[in-house]
Design a protein around this motif. Structure first.
Motif, short mmCIF file in Angstrom:
data_model
loop_
_atom_site.label_atom_id
_atom_site.label_comp_id
_atom_site.label_asym_id
_atom_site.label_seq_id
_atom_site.Cartn_x
_atom_site.Cartn_y
_atom_site.Cartn_z
N ASP A 60 4.05 9.99 -7.43
CA ASP A 60 4.97 10.19 -8.54
C ASP A 60 4.20 10.50 -9.83
N LEU A 61 3.15 9.72 -10.09
CA LEU A 61 2.35 9.95 -11.30
C LEU A 61 1.66 11.31 -11.25
N SER A 62 1.21 11.70 -10.09
CA SER A 62 0.58 13.00 -9.93
C SER A 62 1.57 14.12 -10.22
N ASP A 63 2.79 13.99 -9.70
CA ASP A 63 3.82 14.99 -9.97
C ASP A 63 4.15 15.05 -11.46
N ARG A 64 4.27 13.90 -12.09
CA ARG A 64 4.57 13.86 -13.52
C ARG A 64 3.45 14.50 -14.33
N LEU A 65 2.22 14.21 -13.96
CA LEU A 65 1.08 14.79 -14.67
C LEU A 65 1.04 16.31 -14.49
N ILE A 104 0.84 -1.20 0.00
CA ILE A 104 0.00 0.00 0.00
C ILE A 104 0.88 1.25 0.00
N LYS A 105 1.95 1.24 0.79
CA LYS A 105 2.86 2.38 0.80
C LYS A 105 3.50 2.59 -0.57
N SER A 106 3.88 1.50 -1.24
CA SER A 106 4.48 1.63 -2.57
C SER A 106 3.46 2.17 -3.57
N LEU A 107 2.20 1.76 -3.44
CA LEU A 107 1.16 2.29 -4.31
C LEU A 107 0.96 3.78 -4.08
N HIS A 108 1.01 4.21 -2.83
CA HIS A 108 0.90 5.64 -2.52
C HIS A 108 2.04 6.42 -3.16
N ARG A 109 3.27 5.88 -3.06
CA ARG A 109 4.42 6.55 -3.67
C ARG A 109 4.24 6.64 -5.19
N GLU A 110 3.75 5.56 -5.78
CA GLU A 110 3.53 5.55 -7.23
C GLU A 110 2.48 6.57 -7.65
#
Length: 94
Positions: free
Chosen positions: A67-72, A58-64
């Motif tokens: 990251d995707l939000s920042d990239r977007l 779950i923590k790794s999914l939150h990080r992902e």
């Protein structure tokens, strides 16, 4: 699984069912398979390990997601907000 529980107790069968569902959701558990253990102490250790793996996943999914939000955000900052590509991205986010 019943929606009603007396005094908040959860049966061992319900716990085993929930652990099995968690195993099916975790990529590492799916690869490993679900070996059953006979002793209650090793079953408890297995359950604890599964819960730790679930928390890590779950923590790794939150990080992902972060990251995707920042990239977007970066991508949208470089785009013309009226462009067809920007409209496509907005429509996907609705």
């Amino acid at each position: 699984m019943s929606g009603r529980r007396s005094h908040g107790s959860v049966s061992e069968e319900e716990i085993n069912e929930l652990i099995s569902k968690l195993q099916s959701l975790l990529p590492t558990a799916r690869r490993r398979g679900s070996g059953s253990s006979s002793s209650s102490s090793s079953q408890a250790a297995s359950t604890a390990k599964m819960l730790k793996e679930t928390c890590s996943y779950i923590k790794s999914l939150h990080r992902e997601v972060d990251d995707l939000s920042d990239r977007l955000t970066d991508l949208m900052a470089t785009m013309d907000t009226n462009s067809p590509a920007a409209e496509i991205i907005r429509s996907l986010l609705r």
